[in-house]
Scaffold this motif. Structure first.
Motif, PDB file in Angstrom:
ATOM      1  N   ALA C  19     -20.089  97.890 133.311  1.00 36.18           N
ATOM      2  CA  ALA C  19     -19.729  98.917 132.342  1.00 36.18           C
ATOM      3  C   ALA C  19     -20.872  99.173 131.383  1.00 36.18           C
ATOM      4  CB  ALA C  19     -18.483  98.480 131.565  1.00 36.18           C
ATOM      5  N   ASP C  20     -20.741 100.256 130.606  1.00 41.92           N
ATOM      6  CA  ASP C  20     -21.677 100.565 129.526  1.00 41.92           C
ATOM      7  C   ASP C  20     -21.155  99.961 128.222  1.00 41.92           C
ATOM      8  OD1 ASP C  20     -23.056 102.012 131.343  1.00 41.92           O
ATOM      9  OD2 ASP C  20     -22.639 103.985 130.469  1.00 41.92           O
ATOM     10  N   SER C  21     -22.094  99.620 127.343  1.00 43.56           N
ATOM     11  CA  SER C  21     -21.662  99.006 126.105  1.00 43.56           C
ATOM     12  C   SER C  21     -22.751  99.131 125.046  1.00 43.56           C
ATOM     13  CB  SER C  21     -21.373  97.516 126.365  1.00 43.56           C
ATOM     14  OG  SER C  21     -20.533  96.985 125.388  1.00 43.56           O
ATOM     15  N   PHE C  22     -22.355  99.298 123.775  1.00 47.79           N
ATOM     16  CA  PHE C  22     -23.319  99.248 122.678  1.00 47.79           C
ATOM     17  C   PHE C  22     -23.408  97.807 122.177  1.00 47.79           C
ATOM     18  CE2 PHE C  22     -21.540 103.606 122.267  1.00 47.79           C
ATOM     19  CZ  PHE C  22     -22.701 104.310 122.587  1.00 47.79           C
ATOM     20  N   VAL C  23     -24.627  97.286 122.121  1.00 48.06           N
ATOM     21  CA  VAL C  23     -24.765  95.876 121.748  1.00 48.06           C
ATOM     22  C   VAL C  23     -25.877  95.678 120.719  1.00 48.06           C
ATOM     23  CG1 VAL C  23     -23.861  94.955 123.912  1.00 48.06           C
ATOM     24  CG2 VAL C  23     -26.302  95.505 123.729  1.00 48.06           C
TER      25      VAL C  23
END
Lengths: 339, 339, 339, 339, 339, 339
Positions: C19-23
């Motif tokens: 998945a895509d994620s802001f980290v």
């Protein structure tokens, strides 16, 4: 019981016994009865037992007690010994200061003040020598030597504790020197074994930590030849923190002392009792701190066991000592010959 | 990830990584699936990590596994590494025994078997020498020397533990010799300090106790170069009791051994771990037992701390080690230069 | 699983999910493979989970990682999530810094940095006001106000801990203010109750102790908006001793400060964690110290329980929370309606 | 107090009371005063209290004390009773050995020696019978029967402890028989319940372990009708290890004894006190050891509670016993009728 | 891995393995993804392992999961097994309810629900019989019989715990009956031994206490054939207090019940776990309570050890079991033949 | 010692001292000597010390003792004070009931009965007012008010304990009111802080729990003006369980009381001592229970410290109190002026 009174040690009197004894006055407190009369509560001891006597205002020696008696002085007392919920008691019949003639009757002040079996001068010289030769990190050496020099008199005199171990004049120095020697031995040995450690074992630090680990005792305890007692700072802050304070104050004046060296030295003092329940807020996290903890611990515990065995009375036939020692343990004395 | 497979240490593989590795086979157990087919559960390790591989009956290497693979042998394996609730896993793609050419690729069996940094011959000679010179109570010396002589091979070889400390070939002897030297130092020192003890500190006993304190390890552990393991008697009875048995058996043959000496020696073995929760049913009740306990304890704990510091990876920039060492404690490594 | 990748929170990804994620990047360590190639071990997190990614030298983003990536910055990452013995892992497929458009997709940096719900300005003003009005012993008031003034910026910013309780920006001040208010309430109340105490309860001391009890956190922890961490002095000495140092240094400059007041204040800091196993070498031996200990303890424990209940997910139907909170205890949420 | 002296039990005398009493002499130690005169410290007791009397060289009974008095003999004494830090004291006014006429005045030696309520002959026969019938593994049965036969006299006589529980003549056998019966019951019951255990519960082992679990008491304690005391080996090694020694020595002579059976039997002895802090270096790791531990523990604890309730004085109106029993607990006696 | 999928037990699957399995659905929770789509978190288990599967809204079986799947029903699933920080996971490929044909493939629901080896009818009759015959204090007998009668169905069905011991259908009754029998044996035995106790041992109370000691389990646990779980009252109040409530409620209706009998019975329930840290606020202060505590404790602990030995896999060659049992201890299995 | 006897407090007499004293008779037990004569064991006390006197049948006051003396009455006694293993003793020379003239000599019964410094009427009104205004959940308010109303007399009178803290008339109410006020403050404060808690902090419950947390003291202790003592139910069941019983009985009559509210209230009572070893079988699992625990704990501990400081004798010059207080700790009194 007949006319001539036996001359006994206070600590050998049985309850109800009436005898003469040489005693050391260790405390004297004034108080007032309900109906307003003054009286004194006075404590006397020999080397092994402390007993309390009440000095009422209608006794012949009340005035002397008020005006002349002083802590740390010796008296010859004729009294009946008793036990109470307040502990041992003396019911005084006669009392006077010790005088020159008493020596002939066996009075020996040395019995009352125990002190190290080693000369303080010699011990101090040896300790200073170790610091000078074995601490090769120069600013650290300077720190240690300055502290030793500044407090030389106290270091040569004070006890290591109010009871438990090395609780006698010169006991602090005897203990510190012994810990330092063991720490030195261990550092040399393990330096040889573990040569790949990163960073390497720092012998200078081990020696410095051993010499200074208990330095807070200087302010934790108030030394008195007839028995050390805790100061308020000693009770409310504790010797571990007080010792670190002293080291930090002196370190602030050593210009080129490496900050990491100081941090490691402080940590050794803070952690030398190993566990929170033994008084150290933090356990040893460096090899140097670990060695100092052990060198200290074994010296204290061995002293407790050794003095138990040094104090077995001649003619004793038991196979074990009692449990009234600092280890709370019966020490084995040997099999009876008949067994 | 490309075609050519990297050659890595097993313990450096990340989960999901697929690589070649030289591994040591440490156990191989046969089992049966629900539908009756045999398979093997095989454990491989390097010096730092152990992983399990399943060998199913339909794999090409099943027959070799059944017929030829053996504990203690080396293999080159190509496998994917994974983690599971059973711990590290290897999913084998290819496997073959190590051969002569692998040395050129960097295979070094020495990596897998750790052993003492000191030569067993030298250590044994030194230990025997100490016993001969320092144990002056002759029947006791005889007892110690006979035990050393009879178990010489085992003593020179076994580890001191299955993990925790000195868990390598020769580790037992390295530890015992170190404990003996410390005990010797402490005995000499305290003999000088406490000369009034009744009875006097018995240095012969201290040395004998230090040499024999862990002798039960000979039967508690089954030594294998690729890792010691507990014997059933080791688990159900423990090395303290097994060691005392061994000493008693030999003592029965020494005619003139003083019964009290034997009792004191047994007590040293029984009490050397100091507290019930550390394994000693009885605490040290003699000064000799106290010294051996401390000499043992400090050597074990210092080894734990020292090996942590010997195993810090080059290039590490942390100020503390991790906590995955035998002390369960982060060891201070030093301040970062930038701080 | 289809072509368009879901945009998820890192902490909501299941093992194996892609998945895509802001980290948020929280650490980046360079290392070297066995065959000499450099790589980076990078940690990313959201508000609830931290995962590690390996950046090998043959990946397209290796150069950026080496040259540009920095701790405390945000990235959008497409990756597969996995579990391993090293904890959560991210297998990166694509990665780029967050940009202005991401806000439209719901990126909110506030999610990653938790901070006090109260404004630091207001809290600081309130705390200063209490010190000014309620500490009536003037030199003591002066000491407290000087410390507050000198460290104002840090006090307004730092967290109270690296985890456990009030572990967020401004958390230190929120906790200290709350403790001070409770201590103030208790002091007023018990002053009214126990009017015969000798000496009387000293409210000035209670307030000063409450304000300064944790002042050592300033040096024990290194504050970073993305997470505080212990300093070497924090680990080797601890905030209790460091806080007392800071107070003593400042006190040395307050001319007319009563030595007993300072001793009592130091004791409050030293004893505020009550028991050795909680970090205090000495238990409270004054009524003021006792009150500060309790005011502190209840605020910490209530915070742990309250934040557990603030973080129950909407729609949750369980009757108890899990045990993964600082109290290690399941908190009761309420009976299900159907019961 | 008038001329005729009351005849009282020693244990019922109040401090200061002056009375006649029949007492048992339990120890007599010679010592020397500071000025070289010999004296004796003598202990007398009844069934419930022990008191010390000093016999000085100028008392009329000094010579008899030196020449004739012996441990284990009875005396009629007229004395004043007192308390001291050394415990109860007797100040002797007159003393003579008990004579035939004293029986008429109520002297009963049975009061002083407590012993099992069951006949040793019967108990021993029952125990031997159980071993013969219930231990079906023949070499094991042989081992048990040989030990019982060899030590029959001691087993029939000794107490189970110096205090705590079954501390009376025959108490060891009473306790062992009771433990064996409970163990037998439990083994039968659980054999019926858990028939799939691998390996099956071994009832022969349970019985053997129950009979031999405390066999080390034979050497740990020196039995004397007027009170058992610990031997040096008892204190330095402990009955658990001594008992295992005895079993191993005998086992070495039973040719066909299965080594696993012996190992399991040893483990039962070693683990029968369950926890390190209760004296067992290792906890039960077999079902047989678990049963013996419980059968032993319940018999000891129930004995403590039962004897407390057997010793409530007639006419007592309290609702609870005191706490001066081996359980350190007030036992409930019943509600007062008026409540 | 080939086309035909193996049929395996869930608990025997290795991480990464792909296989068919019969599983029991034990929980199903609905949740929502960040972008608003519903999904289910479903737990499946066999007798030994529980795994979680995520059912996303775009899977073919989502509708069935929502509409038809139910706790306590069986399914045949084809799935890949994995490990994660959330524990075991199943990645479902296919799934359908179990049908009649599956029995031929070895599906046996009995595998999933463990239950007592004894028939509940028989056990209940035996327990009722003991109450009727052995409780001779009639109002107490009435109390016990009424409670047994009123809760007969529950008593016959529920487990004794959610895990640890007797955690299966009928386990409560099996445990209670066993405890009662042991208590009965001990009461008879000690009644014979200690005939002078004041008051005498009350066998009626022992039996009543044994039968009712755990009666609070009826409300502490919610019984479900696929696994008991704690009720809120069970967690917040605990079975000891809940059991006493139940007894008091019923006792209020028994007119002639002696208040002291009720007090003693309540005390037995309150104290049956012996120590505060085991859950009893008060330790046994009556002999009856002491016996019930032991009868309970030994039955629980023996069950833990016995079931460990009953679950050793055939063909196992280890000398010890693992530590993953309720005793957290390796149980000895026997020496290997070759040793 | 001369003719006129000093008039002293019993607690100020030294062992061996002979004086007059006003004393309170607190218990009188009849017993019988070995030769059949009756006697009484009588306990007298002042506010600080209890001593025992034996009244033999041949003393002039035996008849009065038998016929007229009663618990709770005052006597003027002339006696010699002594210590023994039974504790303090009085050897009576003369005795008579206190009469009107004794007031002139300073007799003040108030000295013997300590009571709260606050008027019970006022405290009760304040507590009732808090319940009425701050408990806004009406059925819960009703429950609390009904309990307060029904037990008003007892609540106004009893002590909070037999010793330890608030052990005086009205002490229970003083403690409960103080706990309630602190709980009220904490609830208000944390309601403001943590507004997102699900469910929200329930102030009504906090108040109700604070008022009722110790309600079991009504049955745990039997109040007597001259000293509370435990009831059998108090010892065998404990005030935590008894208090919950009382609340449940009353709650059963409040029709619309929410079952969850009752469960939470019960849990607060059950958990208010926090830890098993402090008497709570279960720790606080709700925020309301946590607050009540702390409000209770701090009030008890502060009372212990405050009363120590209130009881320092005038003229005392020590820097620390003794350790004979409920905290077993020396409290700091202040630096000596000379230091």
């Amino acid at each position: 019981m007949n006319q001539s009174h036996p001359l006994m040690l206070l600590s050998e009197m049985e309850p109800g016994q009436f005898a003469d004894s040489f005693v050391l006055l260790v405390s004297r407190e004034r108080a007032t009865t309900r109906d307003g009369k003054p009286y004194f509560r006075v404590q006397f001891r020999d080397h092994a037992l402390t007993a309390t006597a009440m000095v009422w205002s209608d006794t012949p020696w009340f005035e002397d007690c008020e005006a002349k008696w002083a802590e740390g002085e010796f008296y010859k007392v004729r009294a009946r010994y008793a036990e109470s919920k307040y502990g041992p008691q003396l019911d005084i019949d006669r009392i006077r200061p010790v005088n020159a003639d008493d020596t002939a009757d066996g009075f020996d002040p040395g019995l009352y003040y125990s002190r190290s079996r080693f000369a303080s001068e010699d011990m101090f010289a040896e300790l200073t020598g170790i610091a000078r030769e074995q601490i090769t990190e120069i600013p650290l050496q300077k720190l240690v030597l300055e502290i030793l020099a500044q407090y030389e008199d106290q270091i040569k005199t004070i006890a290591a504790a109010s009871k438990n171990h090395h609780a006698f004049t010169g006991g602090y120095l005897e203990h510190v020197l012994s810990v330092t020697k063991t720490a030195c031995f261990l550092a040399d040995k393990y330096l040889g074994y573990y040569q790949q450690m990163q960073p390497a074992l720092n012998k200078s630090l081990v020696i410095a930590g051993a010499i200074l680990h208990d330095i807070g005792k200087l302010t934790e305890l108030e030394y008195r030849p007839h028995g050390s007692r805790y100061t308020p700072a000693g009770r409310l802050i504790g010797h571990i923190l007080l010792g670190r304070d002293l080291v930090r104050e002196h370190a602030a004046r050593i210009e080129d002392l490496n900050p990491e060296t100081l941090l490691r030295l402080e940590h050794m003092i803070v952690s030398h009792q190993n566990l929170p329940e033994w008084g150290s807020p933090i356990a040893p996290h460096t090899p140097e701190a670990l060695l100092v903890h052990y060198a200290d611990d074994i010296d204290a515990k061995f002293h407790m066991m050794a003095t138990t065995l040094e104090n077995i009375l001649p003619g004793n036939e038991d196979e074990f000592s009692g449990r009234d020692n600092a280890l709370r343990r019966s020490i084995f004395l040997g099999l009876k010959s008949t067994e």
